[in-house]
Design an enzyme around this catalytic site. Structure first.
Site, PDB file in Angstrom:
ATOM      1  CE  LYS A  10      49.656  59.040  81.331  1.00  0.00           C
ATOM      2  NZ  LYS A  10      50.481  57.878  81.394  1.00  0.00           N
ATOM      3  CG  ASP A 138      51.438  61.017  84.606  1.00  0.00           C
ATOM      4  OD1 ASP A 138      52.824  61.340  84.293  1.00  0.00           O
ATOM      5  OD2 ASP A 138      50.923  60.089  84.392  1.00  0.00           O
TER       6      ASP A 138
END
Length: 296
Positions: A10, A138
Site C-alpha cells: 500500500k 488499514d
C-alpha cells in the site's frame, strides 16, 4: 478452494492527519494506491491448523501467533462459528516490516479472501470487509488492493478518482519506523493537519497530472518519522534530487518512500541508480494503481 493470493504494498499518495480525539485516535484523510510488488499468501489442506513463514523479511516478522495473517484466520473462524477443515496458511514475506506499506493489513486481506473461498463462499463482501476492518485501521482499505480514499480512522472509504497506471520506485532504508512511536512524536510536535478531502478531479489522464497534484499535498507524519529515523530524510533527499523523479513522498508512517516517474524506463533508471548509490537500501521499481491479479 485452495491457492494463492497477492498481498500488494500500500502507498499513501498523501496522508493528512488531524489531532487525536477523546479516545486517542487521529482522524485522517489519505488516497491509498497499491503496487504490483508485495507478499504472497497461500492456503492448503492440512491435518491441523498451521502457519508457515518464509521470504526475505521473514525473520523480521516473528511467527508467534500475533501476526495479522493468523489473526485473520482466527477472526474468520469466529465469524463462521462452525467446524471447518484445517488448513495451512503460508506467508511469503517480501515487503519490509514496519515500513509504511500496509504489509500486515494487506497480508490479512489476502488471507481473508482465501479463507472465505475455502470456508464461507456465501459470505458477503460487506461482512468480509467488516472482518478486515476489525484487524486494524488499514484493514478495510487493503482488503481488495484497489485505490481508495480513506477517512475517519481509515474505515470510511470512498472511490478514488480514475488513475492511470503510475511507474514508481519504492525505497526503504532498512530501518523500522514504528507507527506508535511516530504518532507519539507527531503529537509532541503538534503539527496537526486539515483532514478535509482536498479538491480532486474525477480523473487523472497522466502520471504527470497525478504528480503535480501530489506535489501540492503532504504526509503530515513525515517530520515526526524523520526525527525518529533520520535515514528517511536521506531517502527523500536522494529521490528528490534525481531527474527521473516527478514527485517523492513518504508512505504511511515510514520508513518507505516513493517516487513517481514518467515512464517504466525512467523508473528503472532511477531504481538502478539508487541501487548502485546505496546497495544497503531496499529499492523496488514498480507500478502503482491496482487491483493487481492474484498469481495463478
Amino acid at each position: 478452494m485452495f491457492g494463492q493470493a497477492f498481498a500488494p504494498a500500500k502507498v499513501n499518495l498523501f496522508l493528512h492527519v488531524g489531532p487525536p480525539g477523546a479516545e486517542g485516535y487521529h482522524p485522517l484523510c489519505s488516497l491509498m494506491v497499491f503496487a504490483d510488488v508485495g507478499d504472497r499468501v497461500s492456503l492448503a489442506p492440512a491435518e491441523a491448523m498451521d502457519f508457515a513463514l518464509t521470504g526475505t523479511f521473514a525473520r523480521d516478522l516473528a511467527a508467534d501467533g500475533d501476526n495479522l495473517v493468523q489473526r485473520a484466520a482466527l477472526a474468520m473462524l469466529q465469524a463462521v462459528r462452525a467446524p471447518r477443515s484445517p488448513v495451512m496458511l503460508a506467508l511469503d514475506k517480501q515487503l519490509p516490516v514496519a515500513a509504511g506499506l500496509g504489509g500486515g493489513s494487506s497480508d490479512a486481506g489476502a488471507a481473508l479472501r482465501l479463507l472465505r473461498a475455502a470456508w464461507a463462499p456465501d459470505m458477503s463482501d460487506a461482512r468480509l470487509q467488516d472482518l478486515a476492518a476489525s484487524l486494524g485501521a488499514d484493514g478495510a482499505a487493503c482488503l481488495w488492493g484497489a485505490p481508495v480514499l480513506a477517512e475517519g480512522r481509515g474505515e470510511r472509504l470512498s472511490p478514488a478518482p480514475d488513475l492511470p497506471v503510475m511507474p514508481a520506485v519504492l525505497v526503504n532504508p532498512r530501518v523500522a519506523s514504528p507507527t506508535g512511536a511516530v504518532y507519539g512524536r507527531f503529537d509532541a510536535l503538534g503539527a496537526f493537519g486539515d483532514v478535509t478531502p482536498p479538491p480532486t478531479p474525477e480523473a487523472f489522464e497522466t502520471v504527470e497530472e497525478v504528480a503535480g497534484w501530489v506535489s501540492l499535498l503532504r504526509n503530515d507524519l513525515e517530520a515526526a518519522a524523520v526525527q525518529i529515523a533520520p535515514e528517511i530524510g536521506d531517502v527523500l533527499n536522494a529521490l528528490r534530487g534525481e531527474p527521473e523523479t516527478l514527485v517523492a513522498q513518504m508512505s504511511g508512517s515510514g520508513a518507505t518512500c516513493f517516487a513517481l516517474c514518467a515512464s517504466d524506463i525512467e523508473a528503472e533508471q532511477l531504481a538502478e541508480g539508487l541501487e548502485r548509490l546505496r546497495p544497503d537500501w531496499w529499492v523496488r521499481r514498480c507500478r502503482l494503481g491496482g487491483p493487481w491479479p492474484d498469481p495463478a
